[in-house]
Design a protein around this motif. Sequence first.
Motif, short mmCIF file in Angstrom:
data_model
loop_
_atom_site.label_atom_id
_atom_site.label_comp_id
_atom_site.label_asym_id
_atom_site.label_seq_id
_atom_site.Cartn_x
_atom_site.Cartn_y
_atom_site.Cartn_z
N SER A 1 8.68 -0.60 7.50
CA SER A 1 9.24 -0.85 6.18
C SER A 1 10.46 -1.75 6.36
CB SER A 1 9.63 0.46 5.48
OG SER A 1 10.17 0.20 4.20
N GLU B 1 7.80 2.14 0.60
CA GLU B 1 6.49 1.62 0.98
C GLU B 1 6.53 1.10 2.41
OE1 GLU B 1 3.27 -0.76 -1.52
OE2 GLU B 1 4.83 -2.09 -0.78
N TYR B 2 5.52 1.48 3.18
CA TYR B 2 5.38 1.05 4.57
C TYR B 2 4.15 0.15 4.70
CZ TYR B 2 8.92 4.31 6.30
OH TYR B 2 10.09 4.97 6.56
#
Length: 473
Positions: free
Chosen positions: A283, A39-40
């Motif tokens: 991230s 996930e960013y």
Amino acid sequence: GSPKASRLVPVTVLDGGSLQDGGIYMARPEPLALAGEVEYELQQNGKAVGLFDIRNSGLEQGSWVGYGSWKAMPVARPKPAAADLAKIRLDDEESDQPVLHRKRHPEDAPTEGTGKDGDAGGKSGTASSGPAASSDPDRPTLHKKASDPGSGGADSSSAPSPASDPDRPTLHKKDTSGDSSGATPSPASAPAADDPDRPTLHKKSSSDSAGSSTPAADDPDRPTLKKSKKKQPQDIGHVDALPSVTDPDRPLLKRGKSSGNNSAVVPTLMGMPPDMQQAVAVSDIKARPEHPWSYSWANPEDEEKMKSALEEMARQALGLTPPAAAAPPAPKPGRRNAKAMQPPPPPPAPAPLMDEQYRVFELAYGSGATLVLSAHTDAPLAQRKFVTLVAQPDLYGNVLVLLKSVTDGAHLDEAPRMRLVDAVDALADNRGELLFELRGATQRQFALYRVLRGQAEKLFASGGGEFGIEGRE
């Protein structure tokens, strides 16, 4: 907002204090930056504006890109006020937490000032135990078990409790005297005969094991499990090693359900459309506070002055400034010159800068302003000229150019066009770096520049090679 199509381009990975190329770092075969379920956090001017979850990745024009889904930032719950946190509820009736009270017995001595029953009025002792139990009609009551009548003793205080509930089951001790000797059962087992549907448990004897197969004959439809005598074939696979094959695109066969043909997310953004927008994606395993990069001017007039001076430098670099007009000849003495008496004509309007982008950053707390301006001329792509300037104010209030990149449409592969993406803390040292896209005619890279001590130093360029050098005039 909510983009209709999106993709993620890996730029760099900070590992051990050094910047690694995110497009090839730990590629197996996709790089580590594009691993699934990563996930960013999308940032704009240092503030989080959304999330991007990687679902799958692929090669696009020779470079790895990630595909996934864009998500909005979760709504943060409002923090309670300090007055609400400091408030303590002293009344048990206003609290939802259970409170344990000690049961009062008739033989206990009366106490005062303890619990709810020990009020100032003296409601305690034997008299207080009665209303406490009757206040809750659904509260279960535990009674002491009555003594066995046959044992010669009885408890008068607990005798009415079994008779008060007619549906309460009664457990009786099994009488083993009549199992083998044929004696008459005791009265304790007599209630079992009153209920014909009551199941009876019998102890398994050794004679049952010898005739355990007899019930199978009573049921002709009962299935019988038999061990198969047929020998099952062995699951043997033949694999031949091919050490000479060096094709990275060669498919790899694995056991299990295939996931490559039915990808959850397919490529939706291809090439470089004209309406494409870019944002920084970070991230990080650590949760870091937001660091806005915007600069606040003490005097609004200074901002307009700096912008006008930087735009004039950009026009000079693009060749849009007209040559200075020649000064009129001085009039001879004794003669009146009519042209000299006329006021000078107004200066021409400055040439427009197409696709102008102007940003002012404060790359560290307490540092000065860093100005970035990029624009191009209004011409076809082959004759179009591009300029990008990075500058800072000097001690005298003038504009000091730290980096200048000028190129044209015919030499983009040699000197790419620099497009500012945003500022980002790539080294995790609470100082921002400028992220530029180096876009050529057929390829592109990304570069990080650090502005410090009156210089703009290039820290990193993705892809390597000489494509990431500064433009030449």
